[in-house]
Design an enzyme around this catalytic site. Structure first.
Site, PDB file in Angstrom:
ATOM      1  N   TYR A  12       0.835  -1.209   0.000  1.00 14.98           N
ATOM      2  CA  TYR A  12       0.000   0.000   0.000  1.00 14.98           C
ATOM      3  C   TYR A  12       0.866   1.254   0.000  1.00 14.98           C
ATOM      4  O   TYR A  12       0.666   2.160  -0.818  1.00 14.98           O
ATOM      5  CB  TYR A  12      -0.912  -0.030   1.224  1.00 14.98           C
ATOM      6  CG  TYR A  12      -1.774   1.192   1.384  1.00 14.98           C
ATOM      7  CD1 TYR A  12      -2.897   1.369   0.585  1.00 14.98           C
ATOM      8  CD2 TYR A  12      -1.481   2.167   2.328  1.00 14.98           C
ATOM      9  CE1 TYR A  12      -3.695   2.493   0.721  1.00 14.98           C
ATOM     10  CE2 TYR A  12      -2.276   3.291   2.474  1.00 14.98           C
ATOM     11  CZ  TYR A  12      -3.380   3.446   1.667  1.00 14.98           C
ATOM     12  OH  TYR A  12      -4.164   4.561   1.803  1.00 14.98           O
ATOM     13  N   ASP A  48     -10.702   8.885   5.503  1.00 10.45           N
ATOM     14  CA  ASP A  48      -9.367   9.503   5.486  1.00 10.45           C
ATOM     15  C   ASP A  48      -9.509  10.970   5.092  1.00 10.45           C
ATOM     16  O   ASP A  48      -9.771  11.272   3.940  1.00 10.45           O
ATOM     17  CB  ASP A  48      -8.473   8.763   4.489  1.00 10.45           C
ATOM     18  CG  ASP A  48      -7.041   9.305   4.462  1.00 10.45           C
ATOM     19  OD1 ASP A  48      -6.742  10.306   5.141  1.00 10.45           O
ATOM     20  OD2 ASP A  48      -6.221   8.709   3.746  1.00 10.45           O
TER      21      ASP A  48
END
Lengths: 127, 127
Positions: free
Chosen positions: B14, B38
């Protein structure tokens, strides 16, 4: 709203109190109706009595908790990574945990979720 | 159940894909119906299309993401602290984030919550 500085200081006081086995010091950081899920996936402790009982069990094993890297703070949440050194018999064990705390307006912890990992330092750098 | 090793590898992929602006690489890590929050406290992105759109926006600013300390893994959850270096104009900016990911049985990410902090390195040690 508690400032970033207040929140970081509370996280550091938590690690200090944990290292000292100071349950009153830990409980002073929690709000009136806190929840603790430690480790994540275990039944949640709800309310000060259940949370205190959890920490009274936890501090029976002396440990040293050392923060690794900065606390990250966003909105009402703070996360911090730390190393836990414990001595069990003549064995030294190091584990790591990421604890995520949710703070109320007064800067008290209303929820804590811990992601501890006994394998975090196997073959990994420790800093 | 995905192994700890698989989960840590996914977290590192990631960060690598994020650093490379590789949205396909990021999306390959996510499950069929993921959620992304986020930063924490912002409206949750629900489903692959919304999550992809979020990352397509995010990678328009080139960044370098570097993990700090170990990934901690417990039950279906992983957390990792990382440093983000971005260049905006002629300014170098460093921020930190703790991302918490929930994995399914196949080792795909079903939920991600990020706690990013632009002030994390102000006066704090960076390692």
């Amino acid at each position: 709203m508690a400032s970033r500085q207040d929140i970081v200081a509370a996280c550091d006081r938590y690690l200090e109190a944990l290292s000292q086995g100071d349950v009153d010091g830990i409980m002073a950081l929690y709000a009136e109706q806190p929840t603790v899920e430690d480790p994540v996936g275990s039944p949640e402790k709800l309310g000060r009595a259940a949370v205190r009982e959890f920490y009274e069990g936890a501090v029976t094993i002396p440990l040293k908790a050392t923060r690794l890297g900065p606390v990250t703070v966003a909105a009402d949440r703070a996360a911090f990574l730390f190393r836990i050194d414990v001595t069990v018999g003549d064995q030294q064990i190091a584990l790591a945990s990421t604890d995520v705390m949710t703070f109320d307006e007064q800067g008290k912890v209303v929820a804590m979720v811990a992601i501890p990992d006994a394998d975090a330092f196997d073959g990994e750098p420790t800093s």
